[in-house]
Scaffold this motif. Structure first.
Motif, PDB file in Angstrom:
ATOM      1  N   VAL A 111     119.144  -0.336  46.225  1.00  0.00           N
ATOM      2  CA  VAL A 111     117.889  -0.055  45.146  1.00  0.00           C
ATOM      3  C   VAL A 111     117.638  -1.067  44.430  1.00  0.00           C
ATOM      4  O   VAL A 111     118.363  -1.706  43.884  1.00  0.00           O
ATOM      5  CB  VAL A 111     118.341   1.205  44.328  1.00  0.00           C
ATOM      6  N   LEU A 112     116.112  -1.308  44.077  1.00  0.00           N
ATOM      7  CA  LEU A 112     115.892  -2.558  43.523  1.00  0.00           C
ATOM      8  C   LEU A 112     116.292  -2.338  42.188  1.00  0.00           C
ATOM      9  O   LEU A 112     116.325  -1.192  41.500  1.00  0.00           O
ATOM     10  CB  LEU A 112     114.496  -2.582  43.638  1.00  0.00           C
ATOM     11  N   PRO A 135     116.099  -2.113  37.974  1.00  0.00           N
ATOM     12  CA  PRO A 135     115.366  -1.352  37.217  1.00  0.00           C
ATOM     13  C   PRO A 135     114.044  -2.265  36.909  1.00  0.00           C
ATOM     14  O   PRO A 135     112.992  -1.997  36.550  1.00  0.00           O
ATOM     15  CB  PRO A 135     115.937  -0.958  35.893  1.00  0.00           C
ATOM     16  N   SER A 191     111.844  -2.689  39.740  1.00  0.00           N
ATOM     17  CA  SER A 191     111.053  -1.820  40.087  1.00  0.00           C
ATOM     18  C   SER A 191     110.038  -1.339  39.036  1.00  0.00           C
ATOM     19  O   SER A 191     108.885  -1.091  39.418  1.00  0.00           O
ATOM     20  CB  SER A 191     112.017  -0.602  39.983  1.00  0.00           C
ATOM     21  N   GLU A 192     110.426  -1.549  37.735  1.00  0.00           N
ATOM     22  CA  GLU A 192     109.155  -1.259  36.852  1.00  0.00           C
ATOM     23  C   GLU A 192     108.111  -2.689  37.068  1.00  0.00           C
ATOM     24  O   GLU A 192     106.912  -2.137  37.027  1.00  0.00           O
ATOM     25  CB  GLU A 192     109.927  -1.752  35.330  1.00  0.00           C
ATOM     26  N   LEU A 201     107.203  -3.907  39.616  1.00  0.00           N
ATOM     27  CA  LEU A 201     106.412  -3.645  41.102  1.00  0.00           C
ATOM     28  C   LEU A 201     105.418  -2.316  40.587  1.00  0.00           C
ATOM     29  O   LEU A 201     104.415  -2.477  41.258  1.00  0.00           O
ATOM     30  CB  LEU A 201     107.567  -3.225  42.086  1.00  0.00           C
ATOM     31  N   THR A 202     105.934  -1.472  39.944  1.00  0.00           N
ATOM     32  CA  THR A 202     105.246  -0.227  39.710  1.00  0.00           C
ATOM     33  C   THR A 202     103.809  -0.769  38.855  1.00  0.00           C
ATOM     34  O   THR A 202     102.508  -0.190  39.127  1.00  0.00           O
ATOM     35  CB  THR A 202     105.798   0.861  38.892  1.00  0.00           C
ATOM     36  N   LEU A 259     109.049   3.414  48.269  1.00  0.00           N
ATOM     37  CA  LEU A 259     108.735   2.825  47.025  1.00  0.00           C
ATOM     38  C   LEU A 259     107.144   3.362  46.912  1.00  0.00           C
ATOM     39  O   LEU A 259     106.489   3.457  47.874  1.00  0.00           O
ATOM     40  CB  LEU A 259     108.706   1.434  47.147  1.00  0.00           C
ATOM     41  N   HIS A 298     115.625  10.079  47.034  1.00  0.00           N
ATOM     42  CA  HIS A 298     114.495   9.759  46.344  1.00  0.00           C
ATOM     43  C   HIS A 298     113.942  11.184  45.598  1.00  0.00           C
ATOM     44  O   HIS A 298     114.368  12.072  46.140  1.00  0.00           O
ATOM     45  CB  HIS A 298     113.517   9.163  47.131  1.00  0.00           C
ATOM     46  N   HIS A 343     116.702  -5.207  50.527  1.00  0.00           N
ATOM     47  CA  HIS A 343     116.677  -3.554  50.413  1.00  0.00           C
ATOM     48  C   HIS A 343     116.799  -2.956  51.849  1.00  0.00           C
ATOM     49  O   HIS A 343     117.577  -2.122  52.169  1.00  0.00           O
ATOM     50  CB  HIS A 343     115.429  -3.187  49.526  1.00  0.00           C
TER      51      HIS A 343
END
Length: 400
Positions: free
Chosen positions: A82-83, A85, A88-89, A91-92, A147, A191, A320
Motif C-alpha cells: 500500500v502506498l 498516506p 496517496s494523498e 496522488l489523489t 488506485l 479496498h 506496489h
C-alpha cells in the motif's frame, strides 16, 4: 444505449479497449474521450475517439513530481503493498488537478452527445463530473491496481473534489461507487470500493506475426523476454547487464522495445533479438519467463500465459505491483540496480522452481473464472435501466 468511456494516460488506454469493443459488438454506440496524446491508440483499436483538453496544459499538471522513488510503501506490518498516506494523498490531488483541465471539454461533449452511462478510468475523475452533468450512472474501470478518485461518504469529501462539480453548478458524486476490475483476486489488495469482476483480456495493438514466431524453435534453450513497457524507458540503463546475465544462463533473449528504444539499441549478440512495438500478449505465448520493470500490464499478460516473472521496479507504483506479484508466489522482485549475478540467479530460480509457474497458472485460472466483458455490458445495461449502479454484478448474480 450510448456509452461514453473516459480514459486517462497512454498506459491506461489498453485496459478499457475490451469492454468498449464488447459494448460495440452488443450494438451500442461508443465514444472514447481521451487527451489528444491518446487519440492514436484509441483509433488504432478501431474505436471512435473524442479529444478533450489541451495536452500542453494537462501535461504540465500530469508532469508534477510526487517523489515516486522506491521505498514509498507502507511497512509490511501495516499493510503490504500500500502506498504511504502522504504519497496517496498527493496522488489523489494530482489526479483531481488533471481532471480539472479536462472537465470543460468533457462536460460540453456529454451535454451534446447525451450518453446513457459513463465508464471512466478510476484515475479519470473528469468522468464522474460528466456523468453528473447529464444525470447518468458512472462506473469506474481500474487499470489493474486499486488506485483512483472516489468519495464513498460525506466525511470523505475533499474540497478539491467538490470544486470539480461546483463550477458546473453540480452536486459532487458521493458513493457508493462500483469499479469494473480485471485484476484477479489473488493479486488484488483489499479496498473499500465495490468491485465488478471482469476477465482480463490483453490488448496491446495490431501486429504481423514474423516468420520466427510461426515455427518451432530450433533450440532447447529457454526464451526470456525483457521489456521496460511501452510508455517508459524504465530498464534502459540496466538492459545490457540484464541481457548479459540471461545469456550467462544459456537463455535466448527477446527484447520488446518501442520505436524510440529501438533506435538506441547496440549491436545485439548472438541469441538476442529485438521486436519493435510488438504486442506482448502475442510474444509471451512463445516465451518461458518475463523480466520487466514492474508494469501492471506486462505482469498481467505474463500471468495470462502462466509465466513466472522477475520484476525490477524503479518507483513506488512498480514496487506496489512487484510486491503483490512476489507475495502471490508467481514471481520474484529485485531492486532495478541489482547486481548482474543477482538477476541471473533469480531468473535461474524462476525457471528451475516449479512453484512459480504453478502459482502463475493458478492466477490464470482465477482470470479464466471471471465474467467476460460481454457480461459486464449486461451490467452496464442494467445500471442504465435502474438509473444507478446498485444492481447485481455478473458475479453477484452468479453469471459468467
Amino acid at each position: 444505449m450510448r456509452v461514453l468511456f473516459v480514459g486517462h494516460g497512454p498506459a491506461h488506454i489498453p485496459w478499457i479497449i475490451p469492454l468498449a469493443w464488447a459494448s460495440r459488438l452488443a450494438g451500442h454506440e461508443v465514444r472514447v474521450a481521451v487527451r489528444p496524446q491518446c487519440v492514436a491508440p484509441v483509433t488504432r483499436a478501431g474505436l471512435v475517439a473524442v479529444p478533450v483538453g489541451d495536452d500542453a496544459v494537462t501535461g504540465a499538471v500530469a508532469a508534477r513530481q510526487l517523489g515516486l522513488g522506491p521505498g514509498r510503501l507502507k511497512s509490511a506490518g501495516e499493510s503490504a503493498a500500500v502506498l504511504d498516506p502522504d504519497l496517496s494523498e498527493a496522488l489523489t490531488e494530482k489526479m483531481i488537478a488533471v481532471a480539472d483541465t479536462l472537465t470543460d471539454d468533457l462536460v460540453d461533449f456529454a451535454r451534446f452527445w447525451r450518453p446513457d452511462i459513463v465508464v471512466h478510468d478510476t484515475a479519470a475523475a473528469a468522468g464522474l463530473v460528466a456523468a453528473a452533468a447529464v444525470e447518468v450512472p458512472a462506473v469506474g474501470h481500474t487499470w489493474g491496481v486499486s488506485l483512483g478518485v472516489h468519495c464513498e461518504r460525506e466525511s470523505e469529501l475533499r474540497p478539491s473534489y467538490a470544486r470539480l462539480f461546483e463550477r458546473f453548478g453540480l452536486d459532487p458524486v458521493i458513493g457508493p461507487s462500483v469499479w469494473i476490475d480485471p485484476c484477479p483476486p489473488g493479486l488484488r489488495p483489499p479496498h473499500g470500493v465495490r468491485r465488478a469482476d471482469m476477465r482480463y483480456v490483453p490488448f496491446a495493438g495490431p501486429a504481423a506475426v514474423p516468420s520466427w514466431l510461426r515455427r518451432d524453435r530450433d533450440s532447447e534453450r529457454p526464451l526470456v523476454c525483457v521489456t521496460g513497457g511501452v510508455t517508459t524507458a524504465a530498464l534502459d540503463e540496466v538492459r545490457d547487464h540484464v541481457v548479459a546475465s540471461l545469456r550467462g544462463l544459456g537463455a535466448d533473449v527477446v527484447l520488446a522495445v518501442t520505436a524510440a528504444q529501438a533506435e538506441n539499441l547496440p549491436q545485439l549478440p548472438d541469441g538476442v533479438r529485438a521486436v519493435e512495438s510488438f504486442p506482448l500478449d502475442v510474444l509471451l505465448a512463445h516465451c518461458d519467463a518475463l523480466v520487466h520493470h514492474g508494469g501492471v500490464g506486462s505482469g498481467l499478460i505474463a500471468v495470462t500465459h502462466g509465466l513466472p516473472q522477475l520484476l525490477l521496479p524503479q518507483n513506488a507504483f512498480q514496487e506496489h505491483w512487484s510486491d503483490l506479484v512476489r507475495s502471490s508466489g508467481a514471481g520474484a522482485a529485485l531492486p532495478a540496480d541489482a547486481a548482474e549475478g543477482a538477476v541471473g540467479a533469480a531468473v535461474q530460480d524462476l525457471l528451475a522452481r516449479p512453484s512459480y509457474r504453478q502459482r502463475a497458472r493458478a492466477l490464470r485460472g482465477e482470470i479464466d473464472a471471471m465474467p467476460l466483458p460481454d457480461q459486464l455490458v449486461g451490467f452496464l445495461e442494467e445500471c442504465v435501466r435502474a438509473g444507478h449502479t446498485e444492481v447485481p454484478t455478473p458475479k453477484e448474480a452468479g453469471r459468467r
